[in-house]
Design a protein around this motif. Structure first.
Motif, PDB file in Angstrom:
ATOM      1  N   SER A   1       0.831  -1.204   0.000  1.00  0.00           N
ATOM      2  CA  SER A   1       0.000   0.000   0.000  1.00  0.00           C
ATOM      3  C   SER A   1       0.866   1.255   0.000  1.00  0.00           C
ATOM      4  CB  SER A   1      -0.920   0.009   1.224  1.00  0.00           C
ATOM      5  OG  SER A   1      -0.162   0.044   2.419  1.00  0.00           O
TER       6      SER A   1
ATOM      7  N   VAL B   1      -4.971  -3.200   1.195  1.00  0.00           N
ATOM      8  CA  VAL B   1      -5.460  -2.211   0.240  1.00  0.00           C
ATOM      9  C   VAL B   1      -6.365  -1.178   0.906  1.00  0.00           C
ATOM     10  CG1 VAL B   1      -7.542  -3.446  -0.472  1.00  0.00           C
ATOM     11  CG2 VAL B   1      -6.344  -1.976  -2.119  1.00  0.00           C
TER      12      VAL B   1
ATOM     13  N   ALA C   1      -4.396  -0.670  -5.103  1.00  0.00           N
ATOM     14  CA  ALA C   1      -5.811  -0.683  -5.495  1.00  0.00           C
ATOM     15  C   ALA C   1      -5.966  -0.794  -7.008  1.00  0.00           C
ATOM     16  CB  ALA C   1      -6.496   0.586  -4.986  1.00  0.00           C
TER      17      ALA C   1
END
Length: 764
Positions: free
Chosen positions: A447, A473, A486
């Motif tokens: 992330s 995510v 994402a």
């Protein structure tokens, strides 16, 4: 402007030109630079003794660049009282003058860094020419040959060096007179040399693009002082580039064109329709890319960012569709053997993730706390070892890489180190031409990976390499531009395993259960009271009261009840930098309580930054020479104020030395932003949350903060702020197009026409 009397004519004759208005509260000193105590040659910050005509010898501090001892100066600034060093004069503006005496001329020449003139020759020149010495050097250098030991060649060199020195200082005074700080003025001179004045006059906005540290607002201020029209084409173009740069800093890779024009008109204070020709000019010049992107309509992006997204998408799509190197393996049996050998029992979702990592080309493993991501990575590494595949483990930060190494028992490095980043060139050594030598690459904490780093990774992977991306995510996206994890999931190009089962031991933690509730849009139980275990809420509606409570919790209540160290065991995570509950105010309050001034706590200051022995500090940028990285936290273990140095212990055996000039790389870290905490874990976390943070409040922000605490999380603030954060699932959504570009790059004309490339991938 103050001038000096010429003994021969009585006229006022300045050595360098410059103007500045004197505000009534500003003090003025006239005298000579007597002795330089400290100087940062890069930024020009100087501590010196100054022989003032009115006040005697005083200490002056400020940006004086490379002015030598003996230089007569007019100074403007203000008096300040330093706790340790006493009364000092802080310089805001300076003006070199011509020396008024023979002794002054001799001292000026011997300390002005003019090649060919040392103390002895300076004395002989003044003995021969007296008060005319500087005039002779500047206007009649042939006369220098009258002094023994100076021939025509040497005379010309002395005159040329003196002229260059005078010219450079004239440039400096011009820049200072137009609102440029001495530090920036020094960078401008180093960048453009004698052409600095011409460049600044012709197009001051070049500074924002070509001189590090100078942004649009500084360049715009200079342009205004130079009389540039508000609607000048170069101003409008520079303003639009500035707005696009702001969007990149906010994480976007592009912006709808109408948003760009609205924001540009706002900051430039011009009619938005005047900006369209400027935008078209930027497109023609290759600075900006304009595209129609789906229902967003016409968009604009900096060409460099658009190119990163295009290249990353193409490389990742190619990686996904290229078969991996074949390995003869009974995967089910191998996984069972790993479970026995490691004395572990994989849950069904975990087993699916490990098998996917063995047989599929690109895999994403995502899930929140307590769902077993670490166990999966250990099993993947074990499987790779059994098949003798070459594998590499990496993470975006040093802290995350260290945790990955500890959890797997294998070497793990930062992505920068894996890709062999060269700080001198600003490029990675591993790329298309020199790819990584690995059959499998596992990247944790994905992330945090931004677009630029993702592009660097995927272009450096051989087409046959398997890639496993592990991360949550639902956490905040990267600090840099993009929403890579994402977007990769949304692209449908990779196998995605979403872990949802919370394991029994983790489910006993209210940190874990509260985090999952937040992520599902539910406000966690804020009334658990003393039996709350490891997650607590302290209600404080007023910001100052909340700040005082945060300080009390960190300094007294948490250490007393739970035994955590006040400095190293408790971390405050704030949504913002500004405000009563921002990191700046919190750090000031916590430093005052935890590490107040004292004779036993020497400190080192540069500008407004001051660090004491024992302070908790954080590094703000990657510094490969020092082996310290953005987000590293340590303790100031030694301060030598006289030498202008301090040393920081980083807690894992590393120590870093900083000179005064490097202090802009450090900030106090009793409180840090939630964004800066990504990839880190702390024994105890305190989270101030108030409605004054409403611009930042979002579900992913609160979720990220809560998941940083290993043993204790305390939220201090208002219930309304918690509710706002939990309900706001779309806070600060980013404009990106990576998912769509991956789908376009990986599209196959023979694929199923009924498939929906825009739908979420089905979880395993």
């Amino acid at each position: 402007m103050v001038g000096e009397s010429d003994e021969r004519s009585g006229a006022q004759r300045p050595l360098f030109a410059g103007t500045a208005a004197v505000a009534p509260e500003v003090a003025v000193l006239k005298g000579t630079l007597a002795r330089v105590v400290y100087r940062d040659s890069e930024r020009g910050f100087t501590v010196a003794r100054f022989d003032s005509e009115d006040a005697g010898e005083v200490t002056v501090i400020g940006e004086l660049l490379d002015l030598g001892e003996g230089t007569p100066l007019n100074l403007r600034g203000k008096w300040v009282d330093d706790r340790r060093f006493g009364r000092q004069f802080r310089i805001t503006w300076f003006e070199p003058r011509e020396p008024e005496t023979r002794v002054g001329i001799e001292r000026y020449l011997s300390s002005s860094n003019i090649p060919g003139i040392g103390p002895e020759l300076a004395r002989r020149l003044v003995d021969h020419f007296g008060m005319e010495t500087l005039d002779v050097i500047e206007r009649a250098p042939v006369r220098l040959t009258e002094v023994s030991g100076i021939g025509p060649v040497r005379a010309d060199k002395i005159s040329a060096a003196f002229a260059q020195l005078s010219q450079m200082r004239t440039v400096m005074v011009f820049l200072l007179g137009h609102g440029v700080s001495a530090a920036f003025a020094g960078r401008i001179v180093r960048r453009y040399g004698k052409d600095a004045v011409r460049v600044v006059r012709e197009n001051p906005y070049r500074l924002a693009a070509e001189v590090w540290g100078i942004g649009f607002r500084t360049a715009d201020s200079i342009a205004e002082k130079l009389g540039l029209a508000r609607d000048a084409p170069e101003r409008l173009r520079a303003g639009l580039v500035h707005v696009l740069g702001e969007q990149v800093e906010d994480g976007h890779t592009h912006v709808p064109e109408e948003v760009l024009l609205d924001r540009g008109a706002e900051i430039l204070a011009v009619e938005r329709e005047k900006l369209r020709p400027a935008l078209e000019a930027l497109e023609r010049g290759g600075t900006v890319v304009r595209e129609v992107l789906g229902d967003r309509g016409r968009t604009a992006a900096l060409a460099t960012i658009a190119q990163l997204e295009i290249e990353a998408a193409a490389a990742f799509a190619e990686l996904c569709r290229t078969p991996a190197r074949a390995v003869a393996l009974d995967v089910e049996r191998a996984v069972a053997e790993i479970e026995v050998a490691a004395n572990m029992q994989l849950a069904p979702q975990q087993r699916q993730a490990v098998i996917a990592a063995a047989v599929d080309k690109c895999v994403v493993v995502t899930g929140g706390p307590g769902v077993g991501k670490t166990t999966i990575v250990r099993a993947i590494v074990g499987l790779a070892s059994r098949t003798r595949r070459r594998f590499a483990l990496a993470a975006p930060t040093g802290r995350a890489a260290k945790r990955l190494a500890e959890s797997t028992g294998q070497e793990a490095v930062t992505l920068h180190r894996l890709l062999e980043y060269n700080p001198q060139t600003g490029a990675f050594q591993r790329d298309h031409a020199t790819p990584l030598e690995a059959d499998l690459v596992v990247v944790d904490e994905c992330s945090m990976v931004d677009l630029a780093l993702f592009r660097a990774l995927v272009v450096a992977l051989p087409a046959s390499t398997q890639l496993v991306l592990v991360g949550d995510v639902d956490q905040l996206p990267s600090v840099g531009a993009g929403a890579v994890l994402a977007d990769v999931i949304a692209s449908g190009a990779a196998t995605v395993v979403r872990l949802t089962e919370i394991f029994r031991q983790a489910a006993q933690s209210r940190i874990v259960t509260s985090a999952h509730q937040i992520n599902q849009g539910q406000v966690p139980d804020l009334d658990a009271g003393p039996a709350g275990g490891d997650f607590f809420f302290v209600s404080r509606d007023e910001a100052v009261a909340a700040r005082d409570t945060v300080v009390e919790l960190v300094c007294e209540r948490i250490p007393a009840r739970f035994g955590f160290d006040r400095v190293t065991g408790v971390q405050v995570l704030a949504p913002m930098h500004r405000g009563e509950l921002g990191t700046t105010a919190l750090n000031a309050a916590l430093q005052a309580r935890l590490n107040p001034p004292g004779e036993d706590r020497p400190e080192l200051a540069r500008g407004e930054r001051s660090f004491r022995l024992g302070d908790k500090v954080m590094q703000l940028k990657n510094d490969y020479d020092r082996n310290v990285y953005n987000g590293d936290i340590g303790i100031v273990e030694r301060v030598d104020a006289e030498a202008g140095k301090l040393w920081v212990a980083l807690g894992d055996g590393r120590a870093a030395e900083y000179e005064r000039a490097d202090l802009d790389q450090l900030v106090l870290a009793y409180a840090v932003s939630i964004h800066k905490s990504q990839g880190s874990e702390y024994p105890a976390v305190v989270i101030p949350l108030a409605t004054q943070h409403f611009m930042m409040l979002g579900r992913s922000l609160l979720y990220t903060a809560v998941t940083r605490g290993k043993q204790l999380v305390v939220v201090v603030g208002s219930r309304r702020a918690v509710g706002l954060a939990v309900r706001n699932a779309t806070a600060r959504a980013r404009f990106t197009w990576l998912a769509e570009r991956i789908r376009e790059s990986g599209s196959d004309p023979e694929s199923d026409p009924g498939s929906d490339p825009g739908s979420d991938p089905e979880s395993v």
